[in-house]
Structure formats: C-alpha cells, structure tokens
Design a protein around this motif. Structure first.
Motif, PDB file in Angstrom:
ATOM      1  N   PRO A   1       0.807  -1.229   0.000  1.00 19.29           N
ATOM      2  CA  PRO A   1       0.000   0.000   0.000  1.00 19.29           C
ATOM      3  C   PRO A   1       0.839   1.277   0.000  1.00 19.29           C
ATOM      4  CG  PRO A   1      -0.885  -1.572   1.573  1.00 19.29           C
ATOM      5  CD  PRO A   1       0.433  -2.110   1.125  1.00 19.29           C
ATOM      6  N   TYR A   2       1.993   1.241   0.673  1.00 24.61           N
ATOM      7  CA  TYR A   2       2.805   2.451   0.786  1.00 24.61           C
ATOM      8  C   TYR A   2       3.608   2.709  -0.484  1.00 24.61           C
ATOM      9  CZ  TYR A   2       1.258   1.806   5.505  1.00 24.61           C
ATOM     10  OH  TYR A   2       0.453   1.624   6.594  1.00 24.61           O
ATOM     11  N   ALA A   3       4.015   1.652  -1.180  1.00 26.54           N
ATOM     12  CA  ALA A   3       4.673   1.827  -2.472  1.00 26.54           C
ATOM     13  C   ALA A   3       3.701   2.457  -3.470  1.00 26.54           C
ATOM     14  CB  ALA A   3       5.183   0.485  -2.988  1.00 26.54           C
ATOM     15  N   ILE A   4       2.476   1.948  -3.477  1.00 29.84           N
ATOM     16  CA  ILE A   4       1.453   2.477  -4.381  1.00 29.84           C
ATOM     17  C   ILE A   4       1.119   3.925  -4.032  1.00 29.84           C
ATOM     18  CG2 ILE A   4      -1.005   2.283  -4.964  1.00 29.84           C
ATOM     19  CD1 ILE A   4      -0.638  -0.767  -4.825  1.00 29.84           C
ATOM     20  N   ALA A   5       0.913   4.203  -2.748  1.00 25.30           N
ATOM     21  CA  ALA A   5       0.518   5.546  -2.323  1.00 25.30           C
ATOM     22  C   ALA A   5       1.631   6.557  -2.544  1.00 25.30           C
ATOM     23  CB  ALA A   5       0.095   5.525  -0.861  1.00 25.30           C
ATOM     24  N   LYS A   6       2.877   6.150  -2.314  1.00 24.98           N
ATOM     25  CA  LYS A   6       4.000   7.063  -2.527  1.00 24.98           C
ATOM     26  C   LYS A   6       4.028   7.541  -3.969  1.00 24.98           C
ATOM     27  CE  LYS A   6       8.485   8.094  -3.489  1.00 24.98           C
ATOM     28  NZ  LYS A   6       9.041   8.352  -4.838  1.00 24.98           N
ATOM     29  N   ASN A   7       3.859   6.620  -4.893  1.00 27.62           N
ATOM     30  CA  ASN A   7       3.835   6.966  -6.318  1.00 27.62           C
ATOM     31  C   ASN A   7       2.693   7.938  -6.621  1.00 27.62           C
ATOM     32  OD1 ASN A   7       4.394   6.473  -9.276  1.00 27.62           O
ATOM     33  ND2 ASN A   7       2.328   5.641  -9.150  1.00 27.62           N
ATOM     34  N   SER A   8       1.533   7.682  -6.027  1.00 25.09           N
ATOM     35  CA  SER A   8       0.370   8.534  -6.276  1.00 25.09           C
ATOM     36  C   SER A   8       0.551   9.927  -5.684  1.00 25.09           C
ATOM     37  CB  SER A   8      -0.880   7.871  -5.704  1.00 25.09           C
ATOM     38  OG  SER A   8      -2.013   8.644  -5.985  1.00 25.09           O
ATOM     39  N   ILE A   9       1.091   9.993  -4.463  1.00 24.01           N
ATOM     40  CA  ILE A   9       1.330  11.303  -3.834  1.00 24.01           C
ATOM     41  C   ILE A   9       2.275  12.131  -4.692  1.00 24.01           C
ATOM     42  CG2 ILE A   9       2.321  12.480  -1.834  1.00 24.01           C
ATOM     43  CD1 ILE A   9       1.455   9.989  -0.188  1.00 24.01           C
ATOM     44  N   ASP A  10       3.336  11.486  -5.183  1.00 23.01           N
ATOM     45  CA  ASP A  10       4.289  12.206  -6.030  1.00 23.01           C
ATOM     46  C   ASP A  10       3.612  12.738  -7.285  1.00 23.01           C
ATOM     47  OD1 ASP A  10       6.281  11.701  -4.225  1.00 23.01           O
ATOM     48  OD2 ASP A  10       7.200  10.073  -5.360  1.00 23.01           O
ATOM     49  N   GLN A  11       2.721  11.931  -7.865  1.00 26.56           N
ATOM     50  CA  GLN A  11       2.016  12.387  -9.056  1.00 26.56           C
ATOM     51  C   GLN A  11       1.137  13.592  -8.741  1.00 26.56           C
ATOM     52  OE1 GLN A  11       0.683   9.668 -12.192  1.00 26.56           O
ATOM     53  NE2 GLN A  11      -1.429  10.302 -11.759  1.00 26.56           N
ATOM     54  N   MET A  12       0.440  13.547  -7.603  1.00 26.44           N
ATOM     55  CA  MET A  12      -0.420  14.671  -7.230  1.00 26.44           C
ATOM     56  C   MET A  12       0.407  15.922  -6.939  1.00 26.44           C
ATOM     57  SD  MET A  12      -3.339  13.411  -7.712  1.00 26.44           S
ATOM     58  CE  MET A  12      -4.179  14.899  -7.221  1.00 26.44           C
ATOM     59  N   CYS A  13       1.588  15.739  -6.331  1.00 28.80           N
ATOM     60  CA  CYS A  13       2.467  16.885  -6.081  1.00 28.80           C
ATOM     61  C   CYS A  13       2.939  17.492  -7.397  1.00 28.80           C
ATOM     62  CB  CYS A  13       3.666  16.462  -5.232  1.00 28.80           C
ATOM     63  SG  CYS A  13       3.320  16.202  -3.482  1.00 28.80           S
ATOM     64  N   ASN A  14       3.261  16.654  -8.356  1.00 30.39           N
ATOM     65  CA  ASN A  14       3.736  17.149  -9.645  1.00 30.39           C
ATOM     66  C   ASN A  14       2.642  17.897 -10.395  1.00 30.39           C
ATOM     67  OD1 ASN A  14       6.268  16.035  -9.181  1.00 30.39           O
ATOM     68  ND2 ASN A  14       5.805  14.139 -10.262  1.00 30.39           N
ATOM     69  N   ILE A  15       1.419  17.409 -10.289  1.00 30.93           N
ATOM     70  CA  ILE A  15       0.290  18.130 -10.882  1.00 30.93           C
ATOM     71  C   ILE A  15       0.057  19.436 -10.132  1.00 30.93           C
ATOM     72  CG2 ILE A  15      -2.226  18.088 -11.236  1.00 30.93           C
ATOM     73  CD1 ILE A  15      -1.945  15.037 -11.635  1.00 30.93           C
ATOM     74  N   GLY A  16       0.102  19.347  -8.797  1.00 28.25           N
ATOM     75  CA  GLY A  16      -0.108  20.514  -7.941  1.00 28.25           C
ATOM     76  C   GLY A  16      -1.494  20.526  -7.327  1.00 28.25           C
ATOM     77  N   VAL A  17      -1.566  20.445  -5.999  1.00 27.91           N
ATOM     78  CA  VAL A  17      -2.864  20.443  -5.324  1.00 27.91           C
ATOM     79  C   VAL A  17      -3.597  21.751  -5.580  1.00 27.91           C
ATOM     80  CG1 VAL A  17      -4.049  20.256  -3.101  1.00 27.91           C
ATOM     81  CG2 VAL A  17      -2.091  18.783  -3.587  1.00 27.91           C
ATOM     82  N   LYS A  18      -2.860  22.844  -5.694  1.00 23.87           N
ATOM     83  CA  LYS A  18      -3.497  24.134  -5.998  1.00 23.87           C
ATOM     84  C   LYS A  18      -4.234  24.059  -7.336  1.00 23.87           C
ATOM     85  CE  LYS A  18      -2.453  29.096  -6.301  1.00 23.87           C
ATOM     86  NZ  LYS A  18      -2.851  29.373  -7.689  1.00 23.87           N
ATOM     87  N   LYS A  19      -3.624  23.422  -8.314  1.00 19.59           N
ATOM     88  CA  LYS A  19      -4.257  23.262  -9.618  1.00 19.59           C
ATOM     89  C   LYS A  19      -5.484  22.370  -9.525  1.00 19.59           C
ATOM     90  CE  LYS A  19      -3.211  21.917 -14.400  1.00 19.59           C
ATOM     91  NZ  LYS A  19      -2.150  21.503 -15.355  1.00 19.59           N
ATOM     92  N   VAL A  20      -5.375  21.289  -8.731  1.00 14.47           N
ATOM     93  CA  VAL A  20      -6.524  20.395  -8.523  1.00 14.47           C
ATOM     94  C   VAL A  20      -7.673  21.183  -7.912  1.00 14.47           C
ATOM     95  CG1 VAL A  20      -7.378  18.363  -7.277  1.00 14.47           C
ATOM     96  CG2 VAL A  20      -5.064  18.342  -8.265  1.00 14.47           C
TER      97      VAL A  20
END
Length: 370
Positions: A269-288
């Motif tokens: 679960p943490y390997a999967i979530a780490k990858n997802s968090i990084d993707q969301m950071c790269n997109i930018g939560v402000k943009k989301v």
C-alpha cells in the motif's frame, strides 16, 4: 500535460473521488518493481528493497504537507492511527480536570466509534451538535472550555462538504491549552494544506480518496512539541528506537512519530501511495483545487439555490458538492442512465469532481440534474 492519461479512466463519469480516487496509470508498474520484483528476486530476502519504501512514503508526505518526514508515521487508516493516539493519552485523572474530548456529530462515524473508546482511559466525549455552525469560530470557542483535553477537528465534513477553518480553530485550542487533532481524510489532495502554517498537534489522514493512493496507506503526523508527551500502548518492534536491537527486556520509544507504528508493516500500500502522492504533487494540489472549484461552480450556478446543501462560498466548501433536489428518484435514474458514478446519503447526492474530470462531463451531469 495530458492529465487524463496519467490516470486509469473508468467508463462513464466518475464523481466518487470522495470515496476512492482513480488509479494512476503507473500503479501496476510501480507495484511490480517495488513489491513483486523485490519479493521474487530480492537477496537474501526482499526486506532490503522493501525498507526504503516507508521512508520514501514519509518523504512524499512531507513534500505534500510542508513538514519533516520524521513527523509522519505510516498507519493502515485514520481509525487505526487515532486508536493508537488514544492509548498514548495520560489517564484523565492526571489532567487537572481536563477529561473531555470534543468532536462533532458531523464527523465521519468511524471517528466517533474510536473516540468513544476514550472512556476506558477516564475521558468522556462531548459533541458539537449537528445543527451548530462549525464554520463559525465562535461555536468552537464556546465548546473549548477548561474541561477539554483534546479536540478532534474534521477539516472537511463528508455529509455536507463543509470546509472547517482549521487554522483558526487550532489557534483557539492552543490558547485554551487544548490538544488539536485534525482529520484530513476528506481534503488531502484537493485542498492545499500546510502543516507548518497550521501548527496542529496531531493530524490523521488517508491516501485512498483525492490522493488516489488506494486503501491501506494512512498516516499519523505528530508535532515535535507534543511527541514526548505521548506513549502509545499499541506498539511493536517498529515502534522501538532501535528495532534491530532484539533485546526482549528493553524497549525504548522511537524519538520520532514512528513510536506509533507497531509490528511488521504492510509494504505494497505504501509503495502504491508514494507513487500517487508524487504524481499529485507534480500536478499541484493548488491546480486540482482550482479545477474542482471551477467544475463545482458550473453545477452550483445552474441549479436552484434551494437544492444546495454544501456552502455556496468556495472557501467554505470541500471538493465534494452535496445537492438535494426535490425529485431525487427521477434525477437518480437519469444520472444512472448517463452512467454517472456518485452516491446518495441522507442529505443528498454527493458529487466530487477531480482533476481528470472535464467541463463536458459536468455539462452532461447538469443536464441530467435539471
């Protein structure tokens, strides 16, 4: 950036992001490389390749929330983290009359189930009532009396889409000498959050919703100022200052939030979530957030004001829009025919648009609602 290509796409219009976010397209590749390949080929066993996953998960959370990695402890979910936290509280009899834990009747039920277990440690739970205005700091000021030891502040209410002014409530709690515990399960990934700015005492969260990280990867964040006041009972060898000491007669709490960890953890679960968090950071939560607000406003502006359950003002609304039309059965049938993925609760329909949802999809939803 082609946002849609970064996520697996479901048939129809997916607006259940308050429940489970869509899987990043890279998830299977990450799972193979960081979990299955290590299990199959790791020598002498896979742990040397698995251990870095946890530190990387902490580092990704630190980047997302502007904090230190050592302040995060992996947890299975919010409830497990809060249960460990409760066990770390001192007996209520030692708190000079502070024996109350304050929560809201509109918190997610699981929160209430956990907090009511505090009676085993001499505490009682008091509720901010369902009809009280949690957006008004005066409501919190009234309830944060000298009897309150800790307050659970849910950043985003699941049943109404209300976004609580957490920073202001934390400030009131701090002045009153009350421990602040914040639940960000409904807002992490869709609302920009800065722990350094907030300065809470404890935060519990999950990656399954807007962070698109799947189930099983929650976390507990603990402020360094309160860490040494908390000694959890539910522990394991990963809670130890030196997990590899292997001396059954000696236990020392880790000098970081990892004292809340426990026994041998899950890895995948943490390997999967780490990858997802990084993707969301790269997109930018402000943009989301900007995209979410833009789509929500299309719906709000098209519907009769009387249908709206969530706050009209963007700054008081989470990523979830709750609407309650008078002809619910007919509208539900039209949405289902359009293959819109949503859910219905007592207060109305919950519609949660993410970065991968499009204005065209929302126009179709509006037409079905009307």
């Amino acid at each position: 950036m082609d946002i849609q290509s970064l996520f697996t796409q479901k048939d129809g219009i997916y607006l259940l992001n308050h429940s489970v976010g869509c899987m990043p397209a890279s998830t299977r590749e990450v799972a193979e490389a960081q979990f299955f390949d290590a299990w199959e080929n790791g020598t002498p066993d896979p742990w040397s390749q698995w251990f870095p996953v946890f530190e990387q998960f902490q580092q990704s959370l630190a980047r997302l929330f502007n904090s230190d990695a050592c302040q995060f402890c992996p947890q299975q979910n919010v409830s497990s983290g809060l249960s460990k936290l409760l066990s770390a509280f001192p007996p209520a009899s030692q708190n000079n009359g502070r024996n109350v834990i304050l929560i809201s009747e509109n918190d997610f039920p699981s929160i209430g189930f956990v907090m009511q277990q505090a009676s085993h440690y001499g505490y009682e739970v008091q509720f901010i009532k369902d009809d009280e205005d949690v957006l008004d700091t005066a409501t919190w000021q009234t309830h944060l009396t000298e009897r309150v030891y800790a307050v659970l502040i849910t950043h985003g209410h699941y049943n109404s889409g209300k976004l609580v002014p957490v920073k202001d409530v934390i400030s009131i709690a701090r002045k009153q000498g009350v421990m602040s515990i914040v639940d960000i399960a409904q807002t992490a990934g869709v609302i920009p959050i800065d722990f350094t700015d907030w300065q809470p005492d404890v935060v519990a969260g999950s990656c399954v919703k807007w962070l698109c990280g799947g189930p099983g990867a929650g976390f507990l964040w603990v402020n360094k100022q309160v860490l040494n006041q908390l000694e959890p009972v539910d522990i394991g060898w990963f809670s130890h200052k030196n997990p590899f000491e292997f001396n059954i007669h000696n236990f020392e709490y880790a000098d970081s939030a990892l004292r809340f960890w426990g026994g041998t953890p899950s890895v995948l679960p943490y390997a999967i979530a780490k990858n997802s968090i990084d993707q969301m950071c790269n997109i930018g939560v402000k943009k989301v957030r900007e995209h979410n607000v833009m789509l929500a406003r299309k719906v709000i502006d098209a519907l009769p004001a009387s249908w709206l359950v969530s706050p009209d003002e963007d700054q008081y609304r989470t990523g979830t829009l709750v609407v309650n039309p008078p002809n619910r059965e007919a509208i539900e049938a039209r949405l289902n025919a359009l293959n819109v993925h949503f859910d219905v609760r007592k207060r109305g329909f919950r519609l949660s648009a993410h970065i991968y949802n499009t204005p065209e999809q929302i126009e179709q939803v509006i037409n079905a609602l009307l």
